[in-house]
Enzyme design. Structure first.
Site, PDB file in Angstrom:
ATOM      1  N   SER A  98       9.729   3.173  11.231  1.00  0.00           N
ATOM      2  CA  SER A  98       9.139   2.103  10.424  1.00  0.00           C
ATOM      3  C   SER A  98       9.999   0.839  10.518  1.00  0.00           C
ATOM      4  CB  SER A  98       9.066   2.569   8.973  1.00  0.00           C
ATOM      5  OG  SER A  98       8.993   1.470   8.093  1.00  0.00           O
ATOM      6  N   GLN A 119       7.521   0.511  14.938  1.00  0.00           N
ATOM      7  CA  GLN A 119       6.430  -0.154  14.205  1.00  0.00           C
ATOM      8  C   GLN A 119       6.897  -1.533  13.736  1.00  0.00           C
ATOM      9  OE1 GLN A 119       6.312  -0.047  10.229  1.00  0.00           O
ATOM     10  NE2 GLN A 119       5.017  -1.824  10.671  1.00  0.00           N
ATOM     11  N   THR A 147       1.333  -2.797  12.977  1.00  0.00           N
ATOM     12  CA  THR A 147       0.524  -2.407  11.810  1.00  0.00           C
ATOM     13  C   THR A 147      -0.192  -3.644  11.290  1.00  0.00           C
ATOM     14  OG1 THR A 147       1.928  -0.544  11.247  1.00  0.00           O
ATOM     15  CG2 THR A 147       0.653  -1.500   9.453  1.00  0.00           C
ATOM     16  N   ARG A 156       0.261  -0.557  -5.811  1.00  0.00           N
ATOM     17  CA  ARG A 156       0.602   0.874  -6.013  1.00  0.00           C
ATOM     18  C   ARG A 156       1.009   1.087  -7.465  1.00  0.00           C
ATOM     19  NH1 ARG A 156       3.630   0.644  -0.366  1.00  0.00           N
ATOM     20  NH2 ARG A 156       1.831  -0.157   0.768  1.00  0.00           N
ATOM     21  N   LYS A 243      -2.192  -0.349  14.658  1.00  0.00           N
ATOM     22  CA  LYS A 243      -2.336   0.679  13.617  1.00  0.00           C
ATOM     23  C   LYS A 243      -2.998   0.055  12.396  1.00  0.00           C
ATOM     24  CE  LYS A 243       0.538   3.794  10.750  1.00  0.00           C
ATOM     25  NZ  LYS A 243       0.591   3.169   9.421  1.00  0.00           N
ATOM     26  N   HIS A 267      -3.615   3.370   6.114  1.00  0.00           N
ATOM     27  CA  HIS A 267      -2.283   3.354   5.520  1.00  0.00           C
ATOM     28  C   HIS A 267      -2.163   4.432   4.424  1.00  0.00           C
ATOM     29  CE1 HIS A 267       1.132   0.405   6.022  1.00  0.00           C
ATOM     30  NE2 HIS A 267       1.621   1.142   5.039  1.00  0.00           N
ATOM     31  N   ARG A 270      -2.717   3.487   0.785  1.00  0.00           N
ATOM     32  CA  ARG A 270      -1.685   2.743   0.044  1.00  0.00           C
ATOM     33  C   ARG A 270      -1.973   1.251  -0.016  1.00  0.00           C
ATOM     34  NH1 ARG A 270       2.987   5.858  -0.382  1.00  0.00           N
ATOM     35  NH2 ARG A 270       4.548   4.241  -0.081  1.00  0.00           N
TER      36      ARG A 270
HETATM   37  C1  LIG Z   1       6.340   6.390   1.761  1.00  0.00           C
HETATM   38  C2  LIG Z   1       5.491   5.811   2.845  1.00  0.00           C
HETATM   39  C3  LIG Z   1       5.954   4.710   3.550  1.00  0.00           C
HETATM   40  C4  LIG Z   1       5.162   4.174   4.585  1.00  0.00           C
HETATM   41  N1  LIG Z   1       5.668   3.123   5.309  1.00  0.00           N
HETATM   42  C5  LIG Z   1       4.945   2.642   6.354  1.00  0.00           C
HETATM   43  C6  LIG Z   1       5.480   1.609   7.171  1.00  0.00           C
HETATM   44  O1  LIG Z   1       6.599   1.152   6.970  1.00  0.00           O
HETATM   45  N2  LIG Z   1       4.719   1.148   8.189  1.00  0.00           N
HETATM   46  C7  LIG Z   1       3.472   1.649   8.469  1.00  0.00           C
HETATM   47  O2  LIG Z   1       2.816   1.213   9.420  1.00  0.00           O
HETATM   48  N3  LIG Z   1       2.951   2.642   7.713  1.00  0.00           N
HETATM   49  C8  LIG Z   1       3.656   3.146   6.678  1.00  0.00           C
HETATM   50  N4  LIG Z   1       3.132   4.158   5.918  1.00  0.00           N
HETATM   51  C9  LIG Z   1       1.779   4.673   6.234  1.00  0.00           C
HETATM   52  C10 LIG Z   1       1.838   5.889   7.148  1.00  0.00           C
HETATM   53  O3  LIG Z   1       2.365   5.565   8.419  1.00  0.00           O
HETATM   54  C11 LIG Z   1       0.459   6.524   7.337  1.00  0.00           C
HETATM   55  O4  LIG Z   1      -0.401   5.566   7.918  1.00  0.00           O
HETATM   56  C12 LIG Z   1      -0.194   7.021   6.051  1.00  0.00           C
HETATM   57  O5  LIG Z   1       0.755   7.487   5.122  1.00  0.00           O
HETATM   58  C13 LIG Z   1      -1.254   8.100   6.312  1.00  0.00           C
HETATM   59  O6  LIG Z   1      -0.730   9.321   6.703  1.00  0.00           O
HETATM   60  P1  LIG Z   1      -0.523  10.578   5.696  1.00  0.00           P
HETATM   61  O7  LIG Z   1      -1.801  10.850   5.016  1.00  0.00           O
HETATM   62  O8  LIG Z   1      -0.101  11.680   6.648  1.00  0.00           O
HETATM   63  O9  LIG Z   1       0.569  10.183   4.741  1.00  0.00           O
HETATM   64  C14 LIG Z   1       3.895   4.720   4.891  1.00  0.00           C
HETATM   65  C15 LIG Z   1       3.447   5.835   4.168  1.00  0.00           C
HETATM   66  C16 LIG Z   1       4.223   6.385   3.158  1.00  0.00           C
HETATM   67  C17 LIG Z   1       3.707   7.587   2.428  1.00  0.00           C
END
Ligand SMILES: Cc1cc2nc3c(=O)[nH]c(=O)nc-3n(C[C@H](O)[C@H](O)[C@H](O)COP(=O)(O)O)c2cc1C
Length: 392
Positions: A98, A119, A147, A156, A243, A267, A270
């Site tokens: 990340s 990313q 992203t 959130r 992404k 995402h 989120r």
């Molecule tokens: C704690 C957390 C931090 C994340 N940070 C990033 C990030 O920095 N950059 C990004 O592109 N996605 C980020 N994501 C999104 C994830 O890469 C992913 O797209 C999303 O969580 C869906 O996957 P999951 O259902 O397996 O969690 C984050 C997700 C979580 C839970």
């Protein structure tokens, strides 16, 4: 693993990873949409031995599961990013760092783990994005992942309710909770002053996470457009993925503009609560892309079955985010290794039960009715599956 992570982490940290935007409908929808896809196995196809490997951007992965980018993984386990990257490399798969990692992208690269993807975001100051791209190239990253769904920060509400802070604050008198999380506290206490957004720290500047987070938020450009994608394409020579694509028209545009891969993602709910589940959006994107570039997907992939479902709908591979954080929280590198092994075992079993000996044998004929069936075909969504079809 989620249940174990909930037990070991202080609530604010667990919720930071587990939570999503507003009413968390998209988060729930992601998981529900995958779970509703019914498999149509063909056990007589004889899958006595299964090969789970896939090739992606010229690299062979031992299975179609990649660790997706998660900011602040180092809050779940000391040096969390490098622990997870090592687990991914040991499992023979790719790891995506990340932008908001605790360690720097150079520190991660120094582990020598590969394939490693980086990313990034587009900032108001394009020079800063250029710097990320140049640093990633210099540190030998195999792919850049832009992203696109985070140019404004999602609302959130769990974090707001918890007053999520770094280091986490605990209410006086909440001793029972403190005791339950003692192992995490003891592990993380020496780390706390090192918890920052490593890639953003400038010599002589504050490393304070709150300050950096505020700066970062202000740096993101909600006016992000295709011109920026073209610009990044022009300065990054390796594989470039977008992404956060859900809309078929954006997928088509990405192909036209020479993008090498797409991650269908919301995402993890989120950002835009109310966005379509990725399992619902995937067929439209796959149909539009028509096999010209790989389409990956994340969001709610919680079982090997979900991976097989995604592949049957045309995904080339899946990313997992929260599950690797749970593994990390429970047992660091070994925990992430355990999570990856669970996926591998489950995918292998599902492939065996479905009669698919190779990943190429997992096609649309393995599902009863793609969720695209109800979608408007003008958007490019897949028609009903044709038994006997498939990508193999
Ligand atoms: C704690 C957390 C931090 C994340 N940070 C990033 C990030 O920095 N950059 C990004 O592109 N996605 C980020 N994501 C999104 C994830 O890469 C992913 O797209 C999303 O969580 C869906 O996957 P999951 O259902 O397996 O969690 C984050 C997700 C979580 C839970």
């Amino acid at each position: 693993m989620r249940g174990l992570a909930r037990r070991v982490l202080p609530r604010a940290v667990f919720d930071f990873g587990d939570g999503a935007a507003e009413d968390e409908r998209t988060l729930r929808r992601n998981e529900a949409a995958f779970s509703e896809i019914a498999l149509l196995p063909r056990p007589l196809d004889g899958a006595g031995e299964r090969d789970l490997s896939v090739e992606l951007f010229g690299k062979r992965l031992s299975m179609p599961v990649i660790i997706g980018p998660t900011g602040l993984s180092g809050l779940f386990w000391p040096d969390g990013e490098r622990a997870a990257a090592r687990a991914a490399a040991r499992a023979g798969t790719a790891f995506c760092l990340s932008h908001g990692s605790v360690c720097t992208l150079e520190d991660l690269a120094a582990t020598g783990t590969a394939p490693r993807w980086m990313q990034v975001f587009v900032y108001r100051d394009r020079g800063f994005t250029r710097e990320f791209a140049e640093r990633s190239a210099a540190a030998g990253y195999d792919a850049l992942v832009l992203t696109i769904d985070n140019q404004m920060i999602g609302n959130r509400e769990r974090d707001l309710r918890n007053g999520f802070t770094i280091p986490p604050r605990f209410r006086a008198g909440d001793l029972a909770a403190m005791v339950r999380h003692l192992p995490w506290l003891m592990r993380m206490a020496p780390e706390m002053r090192r918890i920052t957004f490593g890639n953003y720290v400038r010599p002589g500047q504050s490393t304070d996470l709150g300050t950096l987070a505020a700066q970062m938020g202000a740096m993101l450009d909600p006016g992000l457009s295709w011109a920026d994608v073209d610009w990044l394409r022009g300065i990054w020579n390796g594989p470039l993925l977008l992404k956060g694509i859900l809309h078929p028209s954006e997928a088509a545009e990405a192909v036209r503009r020479g993008i090498d891969g797409i991650v269908v993602s919301n995402h993890g709910g989120r950002q835009l609560d109310g966005a379509a589940a990725t399992a619902d959006a995937l067929p439209g994107v796959v149909a539009t892309v028509g096999g010209r570039i790989p389409v990956l997907v994340d969001g709610g992939i919680r079982r090997g079955t979900d991976v097989v479902r995604a592949l049957a709908m045309g995904a080339a591979a899946c990313l997992i985010a929260r599950p690797q954080l749970w593994g990390l929280a429970v047992a660091g590198e070994a925990g992430v290794g355990h999570v990856l092994n669970l996926y591998r075992t489950e995918i292998d079993r599902v492939m065996g039960l479905c009669g698919a000996a190779t990943i190429a044998r997992i096609g649309p004929d393995l599902i009863l009715a793609p969720r695209a069936a109800g979608l408007d075909t003008r958007t490019g969504a897949l028609p009903n599956s044709v038994p006997g079809g498939g990508r193999g």
